[in-house]
Scaffold this motif. Structure first.
Motif, PDB file in Angstrom:
ATOM      1  N   ARG A   1      44.173  17.186  41.227  1.00 15.98           N
ATOM      2  CA  ARG A   1      45.132  18.171  40.727  1.00 15.98           C
ATOM      3  C   ARG A   1      44.811  19.533  41.314  1.00 15.98           C
ATOM      4  N   THR A   2      45.868  20.241  41.705  1.00 14.46           N
ATOM      5  CA  THR A   2      45.742  21.593  42.225  1.00 14.46           C
ATOM      6  C   THR A   2      45.887  22.602  41.099  1.00 14.46           C
ATOM      7  N   LEU A   3      44.912  23.497  40.987  1.00 10.47           N
ATOM      8  CA  LEU A   3      44.959  24.586  40.010  1.00 10.47           C
ATOM      9  C   LEU A   3      44.953  25.899  40.790  1.00 10.47           C
ATOM     10  N   PRO A   4      46.113  26.564  40.926  1.00 11.61           N
ATOM     11  CA  PRO A   4      46.165  27.783  41.743  1.00 11.61           C
ATOM     12  C   PRO A   4      45.421  28.964  41.146  1.00 11.61           C
ATOM     13  N   VAL A   5      45.265  28.987  39.823  1.00 14.53           N
ATOM     14  CA  VAL A   5      44.517  30.057  39.154  1.00 14.53           C
ATOM     15  C   VAL A   5      43.537  29.408  38.179  1.00 14.53           C
ATOM     16  N   PRO A   6      42.492  30.122  37.768  1.00 16.61           N
ATOM     17  CA  PRO A   6      41.552  29.544  36.813  1.00 16.61           C
ATOM     18  C   PRO A   6      42.249  29.159  35.507  1.00 16.61           C
ATOM     19  N   VAL A   7      41.772  28.097  34.874  1.00 14.65           N
ATOM     20  CA  VAL A   7      42.287  27.672  33.580  1.00 14.65           C
ATOM     21  C   VAL A   7      41.126  27.547  32.603  1.00 14.65           C
ATOM     22  N   ARG A   8      41.457  27.553  31.324  1.00  9.18           N
ATOM     23  CA  ARG A   8      40.408  27.439  30.311  1.00  9.18           C
ATOM     24  C   ARG A   8      39.796  26.045  30.308  1.00  9.18           C
TER      25      ARG A   8
ATOM     26  N   GLN B   1      40.389  42.545  44.209  1.00  4.05           N
ATOM     27  CA  GLN B   1      38.971  42.762  43.931  1.00  4.05           C
ATOM     28  C   GLN B   1      38.729  42.890  42.432  1.00  4.05           C
ATOM     29  N   SER B   2      39.638  43.561  41.736  1.00  2.00           N
ATOM     30  CA  SER B   2      39.491  43.739  40.299  1.00  2.00           C
ATOM     31  C   SER B   2      39.673  42.429  39.544  1.00  2.00           C
ATOM     32  N   LEU B   3      40.652  41.624  39.978  1.00  2.00           N
ATOM     33  CA  LEU B   3      40.873  40.332  39.329  1.00  2.00           C
ATOM     34  C   LEU B   3      39.682  39.414  39.554  1.00  2.00           C
ATOM     35  N   ARG B   4      39.098  39.497  40.746  1.00  2.00           N
ATOM     36  CA  ARG B   4      37.875  38.733  41.001  1.00  2.00           C
ATOM     37  C   ARG B   4      36.744  39.220  40.104  1.00  2.00           C
ATOM     38  N   ALA B   5      36.688  40.535  39.895  1.00  2.00           N
ATOM     39  CA  ALA B   5      35.654  41.091  39.015  1.00  2.00           C
ATOM     40  C   ALA B   5      35.794  40.545  37.596  1.00  2.00           C
ATOM     41  N   VAL B   6      37.028  40.435  37.096  1.00  2.00           N
ATOM     42  CA  VAL B   6      37.234  39.927  35.736  1.00  2.00           C
ATOM     43  C   VAL B   6      36.730  38.492  35.627  1.00  2.00           C
ATOM     44  N   ALA B   7      36.996  37.667  36.651  1.00  2.00           N
ATOM     45  CA  ALA B   7      36.505  36.285  36.637  1.00  2.00           C
ATOM     46  C   ALA B   7      34.984  36.249  36.603  1.00  2.00           C
ATOM     47  N   GLU B   8      34.329  37.128  37.346  1.00  2.00           N
ATOM     48  CA  GLU B   8      32.866  37.168  37.357  1.00  2.00           C
ATOM     49  C   GLU B   8      32.311  37.735  36.053  1.00  2.00           C
ATOM     50  N   ILE B   9      33.031  38.688  35.461  1.00  2.00           N
ATOM     51  CA  ILE B   9      32.588  39.238  34.173  1.00  2.00           C
ATOM     52  C   ILE B   9      32.544  38.138  33.123  1.00  2.00           C
ATOM     53  N   GLU B  10      33.521  37.231  33.159  1.00  2.00           N
ATOM     54  CA  GLU B  10      33.514  36.104  32.217  1.00  2.00           C
ATOM     55  C   GLU B  10      32.240  35.275  32.365  1.00  2.00           C
TER      56      GLU B  10
ATOM     57  N   ALA C   1      34.207  31.672  28.093  1.00  2.00           N
ATOM     58  CA  ALA C   1      34.946  30.541  28.660  1.00  2.00           C
ATOM     59  C   ALA C   1      35.864  31.043  29.765  1.00  2.00           C
ATOM     60  N   PRO C   2      36.005  30.269  30.862  1.00  2.00           N
ATOM     61  CA  PRO C   2      36.908  30.695  31.943  1.00  2.00           C
ATOM     62  C   PRO C   2      38.308  30.996  31.424  1.00  2.00           C
ATOM     63  N   GLY C   3      38.854  32.148  31.834  1.00  2.00           N
ATOM     64  CA  GLY C   3      40.204  32.522  31.421  1.00  2.00           C
ATOM     65  C   GLY C   3      40.267  33.362  30.160  1.00  2.00           C
ATOM     66  N   THR C   4      39.133  33.534  29.455  1.00  2.00           N
ATOM     67  CA  THR C   4      39.141  34.279  28.195  1.00  2.00           C
ATOM     68  C   THR C   4      39.734  35.676  28.370  1.00  2.00           C
ATOM     69  N   LEU C   5      39.314  36.368  29.431  1.00  2.00           N
ATOM     70  CA  LEU C   5      39.830  37.708  29.699  1.00  2.00           C
ATOM     71  C   LEU C   5      41.022  37.674  30.654  1.00  2.00           C
ATOM     72  N   GLN C   6      40.992  36.775  31.627  1.00  2.00           N
ATOM     73  CA  GLN C   6      42.042  36.750  32.650  1.00  2.00           C
ATOM     74  C   GLN C   6      43.420  36.468  32.062  1.00  2.00           C
ATOM     75  N   THR C   7      43.468  35.621  31.044  1.00  2.00           N
ATOM     76  CA  THR C   7      44.768  35.274  30.468  1.00  2.00           C
ATOM     77  C   THR C   7      45.405  36.441  29.725  1.00  2.00           C
ATOM     78  N   LEU C   8      44.640  37.491  29.456  1.00  2.00           N
ATOM     79  CA  LEU C   8      45.202  38.658  28.786  1.00  2.00           C
ATOM     80  C   LEU C   8      45.819  39.646  29.775  1.00  2.00           C
ATOM     81  N   LEU C   9      45.669  39.374  31.066  1.00  2.00           N
ATOM     82  CA  LEU C   9      46.169  40.304  32.072  1.00  2.00           C
ATOM     83  C   LEU C   9      47.595  40.009  32.495  1.00  2.00           C
ATOM     84  N   ALA C  10      48.079  38.797  32.257  1.00  2.00           N
ATOM     85  CA  ALA C  10      49.345  38.385  32.849  1.00  2.00           C
ATOM     86  C   ALA C  10      50.572  38.786  32.061  1.00  2.00           C
TER      87      ALA C  10
END
Length: 331
Positions: free
Chosen positions: A247-254, A72-81, A87-96
């Motif tokens: 192409r399959t993208l399992p997670v969001p990309v920039r 739920q939190s990871l989904r929230a980060v995607a929506e916050i972007e 840009a998609p992934g701006t915040l999500q890429t800092l979590l990994a």
């Protein structure tokens, strides 16, 4: 009452940082401030999207006291972007690539779980790799993918050129594994030329129409480091014309760019770009594409969420919105 779902108190200095020096919390704080939103308003916008994250939790994220981990939190980060016009992934890429502090805080890897949501049992990747399919590049986070596809004068795909930009999510990551599923079971051979990186292994499995190969970085990446891989896959002569590529993208990309060149002696009468939520889903977000002066078309999605992106071509009646494509994908 909203549940505290994330990591316990942590030293902000332990957070991963972007090239510009910002951690996840700092990047979130700066983006919220630039948008002129209060955390209460951000909480409200998330609630409108069906996501319950309290202002207190948002404050902890900003201050580096905790970090999103649960689904739920990871989904929230995607929506916050989206809410903050990032840009998609701006915040999500800092979590990994945040360093763990103790066994209980070891980071969870999103790739296996994400692949299981996008790929159905028996998908080409699973047929090619078996049980290892859901550990596919599990220690790499894809930041962007750019690929160019060339068709020959019979309408068959003859060449792919692919560029990956990836980030290591742990120490000692040494290669990227590429998988291409070929649409003609009679494909006799493939050849891989690596333009950036080093070809370390190639497995062409004609019985499942797949090419799987490892491209090495030439050194061991540390956690948080990025690398670029660029290669060309040439396919041996075939008889069956191609009608799409995806192409399959399992997670969001920039960024994802797909560029398809048609041979001037074999031009389609209709071309469409599309998206699929998973490998069993029908095409959606279908839009017609027009050939340019070079007999090419491309898609460059504004928001690259997880899923399957593709271009289909052929006669007008063959690329309509209700056709489910045959399996031909690159993961």
């Amino acid at each position: 009452m909203n549940q505290r779902d994330d990591r316990p108190e942590a030293d902000p200095s332990g957070e991963a940082r972007r090239a510009d020096g910002l951690s996840f919390g700092e990047a979130l704080h700066r983006a919220v401030k630039a948008r002129g939103l209060s955390l209460q308003r951000l909480h409200h916008h998330l609630g409108e999207r069906g996501i319950a994250v309290s202002p207190v939790t948002l404050s902890h994220w900003q201050r580096g006291r905790s970090q999103p981990e649960r689904r739920q939190s990871l989904r929230a980060v995607a929506e916050i972007e989206v809410i903050l016009n990032l840009a998609p992934g701006t915040l999500q890429t800092l979590l990994a690539h945040r360093r763990p502090r103790g066994r209980a805080l070891a980071p969870t890897n999103r790739v296996p779980d994400a692949l299981s949501r996008v790929l159905s049992p028996g998908a080409p990747l699973e047929r090619a790799l078996g049980a290892d399919a859901y550990r596919f590049n599990e220690n790499l986070l894809t930041l962007s993918v750019s690929e160019t596809v060339h068709l020959d004068d019979r309408g068959c795909i003859e060449r792919y050129t692919v560029n990956h930009v990836v980030r290591a999510t742990r120490d000692d990551v040494r290669h990227l594994t590429a998988h291409h599923n070929l649409d003609d079971p009679g494909t006799p051979s493939v050849r891989v030329t690596v333009n950036c990186g080093r070809l370390e292994a190639l497995c062409f499995r004609q019985e499942v129409s797949s090419a799987v190969f490892d491209v090495g970085f030439g050194r061991a990446l540390r956690r948080g480091e990025t690398a670029i891989i660029d290669y060309t896959l040439d396919i041996g002569p075939r008889c069956t014309p191609s009608n799409h590529h995806e192409r399959t993208l399992p997670v969001p990309v920039r960024q994802y760019l797909l560029h398809v060149f048609f041979h001037p002696r074999h031009l389609p009468s209709a071309v469409h770009g599309y998206y699929r939520n998973n490998s069993e889903a029908e095409r959606e977000e279908i839009r017609p594409l027009g050939l340019d002066a070079s007999h090419s078309v491309h898609i460059l999605p504004a928001k690259c969420q997880a899923g399957i992106y593709g271009i289909a071509w052929g006669r007008r009646e063959d690329v309509g919105p209700h056709e489910r494509p045959s399996q031909h994908s690159a993961d």
